[in-house]
Write an enzyme that holds these catalytic residues in place. Structure first.
Site, PDB file in Angstrom:
ATOM      1  N   CYS A   1       4.167   0.351 -13.610  1.00 24.82           N
ATOM      2  CA  CYS A   1       4.248  -0.914 -12.860  1.00 24.82           C
ATOM      3  C   CYS A   1       5.661  -1.366 -12.524  1.00 24.82           C
ATOM      4  O   CYS A   1       5.921  -1.811 -11.412  1.00 24.82           O
ATOM      5  CB  CYS A   1       3.490  -2.015 -13.592  1.00 24.82           C
ATOM      6  SG  CYS A   1       4.170  -2.453 -15.213  1.00 24.82           S
TER       7      CYS A   1
ATOM      8  N   ASN B   1      -4.968 -15.633 -16.064  1.00 27.76           N
ATOM      9  CA  ASN B   1      -5.772 -16.736 -16.614  1.00 27.76           C
ATOM     10  C   ASN B   1      -7.187 -16.329 -17.009  1.00 27.76           C
ATOM     11  O   ASN B   1      -8.052 -17.191 -17.172  1.00 27.76           O
ATOM     12  CB  ASN B   1      -5.838 -17.887 -15.602  1.00 27.76           C
ATOM     13  CG  ASN B   1      -5.907 -19.233 -16.302  1.00 27.76           C
ATOM     14  OD1 ASN B   1      -5.812 -19.334 -17.516  1.00 27.76           O
ATOM     15  ND2 ASN B   1      -6.081 -20.287 -15.522  1.00 27.76           N
TER      16      ASN B   1
ATOM     17  N   ASN C   1      -1.591   6.367  -3.410  1.00 23.81           N
ATOM     18  CA  ASN C   1      -3.029   6.607  -3.605  1.00 23.81           C
ATOM     19  C   ASN C   1      -3.839   6.858  -2.341  1.00 23.81           C
ATOM     20  O   ASN C   1      -4.795   7.609  -2.359  1.00 23.81           O
ATOM     21  CB  ASN C   1      -3.649   5.448  -4.392  1.00 23.81           C
ATOM     22  CG  ASN C   1      -3.306   5.544  -5.862  1.00 23.81           C
ATOM     23  OD1 ASN C   1      -2.154   5.751  -6.217  1.00 23.81           O
ATOM     24  ND2 ASN C   1      -4.299   5.427  -6.718  1.00 23.81           N
TER      25      ASN C   1
ATOM     26  N   ALA D   1       0.824  -1.215   0.000  1.00 20.59           N
ATOM     27  CA  ALA D   1       0.000   0.000   0.000  1.00 20.59           C
ATOM     28  C   ALA D   1       0.856   1.263   0.000  1.00 20.59           C
ATOM     29  O   ALA D   1       0.490   2.274  -0.613  1.00 20.59           O
ATOM     30  CB  ALA D   1      -0.923   0.007   1.219  1.00 20.59           C
TER      31      ALA D   1
ATOM     32  N   ASP E   1       1.663  -6.707  -5.237  1.00 20.95           N
ATOM     33  CA  ASP E   1       1.627  -5.746  -6.339  1.00 20.95           C
ATOM     34  C   ASP E   1       1.325  -4.362  -5.780  1.00 20.95           C
ATOM     35  O   ASP E   1       0.257  -4.130  -5.209  1.00 20.95           O
ATOM     36  CB  ASP E   1       0.549  -6.167  -7.343  1.00 20.95           C
ATOM     37  CG  ASP E   1       0.633  -5.391  -8.651  1.00 20.95           C
ATOM     38  OD1 ASP E   1       1.376  -4.391  -8.698  1.00 20.95           O
ATOM     39  OD2 ASP E   1      -0.045  -5.783  -9.616  1.00 20.95           O
TER      40      ASP E   1
ATOM     41  N   ASP F   1      -8.851  -6.989 -14.877  1.00 26.50           N
ATOM     42  CA  ASP F   1     -10.274  -7.351 -14.837  1.00 26.50           C
ATOM     43  C   ASP F   1     -10.972  -6.453 -13.813  1.00 26.50           C
ATOM     44  O   ASP F   1     -10.973  -6.735 -12.624  1.00 26.50           O
ATOM     45  CB  ASP F   1     -10.378  -8.835 -14.454  1.00 26.50           C
ATOM     46  CG  ASP F   1     -11.814  -9.319 -14.332  1.00 26.50           C
ATOM     47  OD1 ASP F   1     -12.707  -8.661 -14.892  1.00 26.50           O
ATOM     48  OD2 ASP F   1     -12.030 -10.348 -13.678  1.00 26.50           O
TER      49      ASP F   1
ATOM     50  N   ASN G   1     -15.054 -10.740 -13.146  1.00 29.19           N
ATOM     51  CA  ASN G   1     -15.842 -11.876 -13.646  1.00 29.19           C
ATOM     52  C   ASN G   1     -14.930 -12.876 -14.345  1.00 29.19           C
ATOM     53  O   ASN G   1     -15.405 -13.771 -15.036  1.00 29.19           O
ATOM     54  CB  ASN G   1     -16.951 -11.399 -14.589  1.00 29.19           C
ATOM     55  CG  ASN G   1     -16.405 -10.750 -15.839  1.00 29.19           C
ATOM     56  OD1 ASN G   1     -15.200 -10.605 -15.992  1.00 29.19           O
ATOM     57  ND2 ASN G   1     -17.287 -10.349 -16.728  1.00 29.19           N
TER      58      ASN G   1
ATOM     59  N   ASN H   1       2.824   2.875  -3.378  1.00 32.37           N
ATOM     60  CA  ASN H   1       2.066   3.836  -4.188  1.00 32.37           C
ATOM     61  C   ASN H   1       1.474   4.908  -3.264  1.00 32.37           C
ATOM     62  O   ASN H   1       1.356   4.715  -2.066  1.00 32.37           O
ATOM     63  CB  ASN H   1       0.979   3.135  -5.017  1.00 32.37           C
ATOM     64  CG  ASN H   1      -0.162   2.608  -4.170  1.00 32.37           C
ATOM     65  OD1 ASN H   1      -0.936   3.374  -3.595  1.00 32.37           O
ATOM     66  ND2 ASN H   1      -0.275   1.288  -4.067  1.00 32.37           N
TER      67      ASN H   1
ATOM     68  N   ASP I   1     -14.127  -5.757 -13.182  1.00 34.69           N
ATOM     69  CA  ASP I   1     -15.377  -6.153 -12.516  1.00 34.69           C
ATOM     70  C   ASP I   1     -15.329  -7.570 -11.954  1.00 34.69           C
ATOM     71  O   ASP I   1     -16.330  -8.118 -11.534  1.00 34.69           O
ATOM     72  CB  ASP I   1     -16.564  -6.003 -13.466  1.00 34.69           C
ATOM     73  CG  ASP I   1     -16.331  -6.770 -14.763  1.00 34.69           C
ATOM     74  OD1 ASP I   1     -15.345  -7.524 -14.827  1.00 34.69           O
ATOM     75  OD2 ASP I   1     -17.131  -6.604 -15.696  1.00 34.69           O
TER      76      ASP I   1
ATOM     77  N   HIS J   1       2.725  -6.573 -17.449  1.00 33.56           N
ATOM     78  CA  HIS J   1       2.537  -5.979 -16.125  1.00 33.56           C
ATOM     79  C   HIS J   1       3.580  -6.601 -15.203  1.00 33.56           C
ATOM     80  O   HIS J   1       3.916  -7.778 -15.329  1.00 33.56           O
ATOM     81  CB  HIS J   1       1.121  -6.244 -15.608  1.00 33.56           C
ATOM     82  CG  HIS J   1       0.867  -5.639 -14.258  1.00 33.56           C
ATOM     83  ND1 HIS J   1       1.238  -4.353 -13.937  1.00 33.56           N
ATOM     84  CD2 HIS J   1       0.311  -6.155 -13.123  1.00 33.56           C
ATOM     85  CE1 HIS J   1       0.909  -4.100 -12.679  1.00 33.56           C
ATOM     86  NE2 HIS J   1       0.359  -5.174 -12.174  1.00 33.56           N
TER      87      HIS J   1
ATOM     88  N   GLU K   1      -6.199 -27.201 -16.808  1.00 32.38           N
ATOM     89  CA  GLU K   1      -6.343 -25.740 -16.752  1.00 32.38           C
ATOM     90  C   GLU K   1      -7.818 -25.343 -16.828  1.00 32.38           C
ATOM     91  O   GLU K   1      -8.273 -24.453 -16.116  1.00 32.38           O
ATOM     92  CB  GLU K   1      -5.540 -25.105 -17.895  1.00 32.38           C
ATOM     93  CG  GLU K   1      -5.530 -23.576 -17.888  1.00 32.38           C
ATOM     94  CD  GLU K   1      -6.579 -22.962 -18.818  1.00 32.38           C
ATOM     95  OE1 GLU K   1      -6.901 -21.773 -18.631  1.00 32.38           O
ATOM     96  OE2 GLU K   1      -7.080 -23.677 -19.700  1.00 32.38           O
TER      97      GLU K   1
END
EC number: 2.3.2.13
Length: 706
Positions: free
Chosen positions: A274, A396, A228, A223, A356, A303, A307, A226, A305, A333, A450
């Site tokens: 990054c 993935n 933010n 945290a 990350d 991603d 899903n 960065n 949202d 990334h 997979e």
């Protein structure tokens, strides 16, 4: 008998530094690692008598207390062991006493005050002996951060330089990075990052008491790297505009960034992307004693949202419709992995953990990510802490392309569904080569295993509250989609298409490519080909269109044809970003309504060569020769070489270059005087206002002076 007092303390820095692998830290305090004994010699005003037993006190942080495990009071004992801090006499001669102190392997890390009382009488006050710094210990088998391999400890804890892989999947480039965890003031700055965290500001005593746990510490650092949600170290900027700060591509290492943040009274340093966040976090965690490496994921999904699919909306030229496309697929990334045990999850999930610091999505209300167990990601156990669904999607997710019609209907377009999470890479142990670690994150793409893991992850995501929060699937136009709707397969077209580069794509030169189309059937096919091209950021965000044309092609039975494509330098030079990237797209509209989208990411190449002219020896000047080429067809002035390397030169060196004629090759020589032995990384960048930075590095093996 007269009272006894300590007249001098010898912290035995050389002996302790060698035993604890901390001799490289240049700080005034002794630096040691937890779970391991260290020695100090006390000069006393007289001999100790048999009644006098030294009683030691160690304390760290504000309002230190034994209840919070931030304070311990203990005396010398002949007995080995004990769960807390212990002390043992090593030697006693006349008025000197050598003692060995040992911290528990789960001690709080940080700056400690050490005091002593030489009498059992409570009325006698403690005498301050001084401060020392306690770090995590990957050499201690009982420490959660224990790493068994000595080669890996040398690489992931003690190596102060490294390589970060960038570019595109088909053209991966190595960039040197100076971690510099042993540079002046860096350890102090890393400890101060912990003290600047909101958790410490709100409740310092409790925060410090949690610093025994690598899960807690790494989450705080994720945290704080960065800016933010706090006065963190680096401010992100992805729009290609870096006014009032430094372009992310100009940084060559973490040291300048960390020092700027500290000297600027914790004002965020502008700007990072990054690889900068990952480079800085690697420095901080290695400095604190946690084995850490930098990992690059090519075709990395963002991603938004959750899903587990990346949904891209395009027009009839294959151009991304940014107002509809919330998800994205970055060319690459970069994040970190740190090695430690997961006491919260169980031993199956020990080992590498994803962290990350790039601020992409919030985790429990804060921009941070991890630690997420790499094993949990590979097995689809995304319900486990922390941030499993986001990391799983990065490597993935299914990549789905939708053609958006004017009536706001959409149609699934055939494109590669196996493109997310390719060539996951890190620097090899003990060498500069690239190691592909994709197999640690997922089973072979498209394999039965997979697909089983993907299905398991989807079920876990939509049947449980993953990582503490339930997520809706929402999409363009506010329409909610069921998972089955998202995975409705696109019709496989009767043709294939592929971009082929006809000449190496070199910065400053025209681009020559071809779109190769093949008819897979025994019947003729008419194909309408809409071509587009744009300069892009590495996040694949388009900057400016540089190609827009259409062709109609007849393909006979089983026939292959090429459509030549040429993009002149003058067409792209004004809009090329520092990422030096171009995205080509071909929307192929086939008879009977079939549609195929073909895409290609191109990174323009450049040139720099670095040679060391002679043996490198500590304390002896050696000449370095750098050869560069002006990549463009114009005369350029105001170029400079920027040079940096821990243990090779102090700070940064700037060398003005002569005026360069169009595509002129020139060489420059300069001297460096190494101050440390072993493999050392020298980074050299050619910086110019006329073209993006050209970066290079070389590993120099420095011998000790005879």
């Amino acid at each position: 008998m007269a009272g006894i007092r300590v007249t001098k303390v010898d912290w035995q820095r050389l002996r302790n530094g060698a035993a604890h692998h901390t001799q490289e830290y240049p700080c005034p305090e002794l630096v040691v690692r937890r779970g391991q004994s260290f020695s100090l010699t006390l000069e006393l005003s007289r001999d100790l008598d048999c009644e006098e037993t030294p009683i030691f006190t160690v304390e760290t942080g504000p309002r230190a207390s034994e209840a919070l495990h931030t304070k311990a009071v203990f005396q010398t004992s002949e007995l080995d062991g004990g769960e807390g801090w212990t002390a043992a006499k090593e030697a006693q001669m006349e008025n000197t006493l050598t003692v060995s102190l040992t911290s528990p392997p789960n001690a709080v890390i940080g700056r400690y005050l050490l005091s002593i009382r030489l009498s059992s009488h409570r009325k006698h006050s403690n005498r301050r002996l001084g401060e020392f710094i306690l770090l995590f210990n990957p050499w201690c088998a009982e420490d959660d951060v224990f790493l068994a391999s000595e080669e890996e400890r040398q690489e992931y804890v003690l190596n102060d330089s490294g390589i970060i892989f960038r570019g595109v999947e088909k053209h991966i480039r190595a960039q040197g990075w100076n971690y510099g965890q042993f540079e002046e003031d860096i350890l102090n700055i890393c400890l101060s990052i912990l003290d600047r965290s909101p958790g410490h500001q709100d409740n310092p005593a409790t925060d410090v008491s949690c610093r025994h746990d690598p899960i807690y510490v790494t989450r705080v650092i994720s945290a704080m790297v960065n800016s933010n949600n706090d006065k963190g170290v680096v401010q992100g900027q992805w729009q290609g505009r870096y006014g009032g700060g430094t372009s992310p591509l100009h940084w060559r290492g973490s040291v300048a960034i960390l020092k700027k943040w500290f000297k600027g009274r914790h004002k965020p340093v502008k700007y990072g992307q990054c690889w900068v966040f990952a480079g800085v976090m690697c420095t901080v965690l290695r400095c604190l004693g946690i084995a850490t490496r930098v990992v690059s994921n090519f075709n990395s999904a963002h991603d938004t949202d959750q899903n587990l699919s990346v949904d891209k909306y395009v027009d009839f030229f294959g151009r991304t419709l940014e107002d509809l496309t919330e998800d994205s697929m970055w060319n690459f990334h970069v994040w970190n992995e740190s090695w430690f045990a997961r006491q919260d999850l169980g031993p199956s999930y020990n080992g590498w953990q994803v962290l990350d610091a790039t601020p992409q999505e919030e985790s429990e209300g804060v921009f941070r990510c991890g630690p997420a167990s790499v094993t949990a990601i590979r097995e689809g156990d995304i319900h486990l802490a922390h941030d499993g669904p986001f990391v799983f999607a990065e490597v993935n997710a299914d990549y789905i392309t939708w053609l958006w019609h004017e009536d706001e209907s959409r149609e699934r377009v055939y494109s590669d569904t196996k493109k997310i999470g390719r060539c996951i890479s890190t620097k090899a142990v003990g060498s500069d080569s690239r190691v592909d670690i994709t197999g640690l994150y997922k089973y072979p793409e498209g394999s039965r295993k997979e697909r089983q893991v993907y299905s398991k992850a989807v079920k876990r995501l939509f049947s449980v509250e993953a990582s503490g929060r339930r997520t809706q699937i929402r999409r363009a136009g506010g329409r909610c989609l069921w998972r089955d709707d998202l995975l409705e397969p696109a019709t496989k077209p009767s043709i294939t298409g592929k971009f082929k580069v006809l000449e190496p794509p070199i910065l400053g030169h025209d681009l020559r490519l071809a779109l190769c189309l093949a008819n897979l059937t025994s019947r003729a096919r008419w194909v309408r080909v809409n071509l587009s091209g744009a300069t892009i950021l590495y996040t694949r965000k388009p900057v400016a269109e540089i190609l827009h044309e259409s062709h109609t092609v007849r393909l006979g039975p089983k026939e292959e044809k090429r459509i030549p494509i040429a993009i002149s330098y003058s067409k792209y030079k004004e809009d090329l970003t520092e990422d030096k990237k171009i995205l080509l797209a071909a929307m192929c509209l086939v008879t009977k309504g079939e549609k195929l989208l073909v895409e290609k990411d191109i990174t323009l190449e450049d040139f720099i060569t670095i040679k060391v002219l002679g043996p490198a020896v500590v304390g002896v000047a050696v000449t370095v020769e750098v050869t560069v080429v002006n990549p463009i067809l114009e005369r350029v002035k105001d170029c400079a070489l920027m040079v940096e390397g821990s243990g090779l030169l102090q700070g940064q060196l700037s060398i003005d270059m002569p005026t360069l004629e169009p595509q002129e090759r020139t060489s420059v020589q300069f001297d460096i005087t190494p101050s440390k032995s072993g493999p050392r990384q020298l980074q050299v960048d050619l910086v110019s206002p006329h073209f993006p930075d050209i970066k290079g590095f070389v590993i120099i093996r420095v011998a000790t002076a005879k």
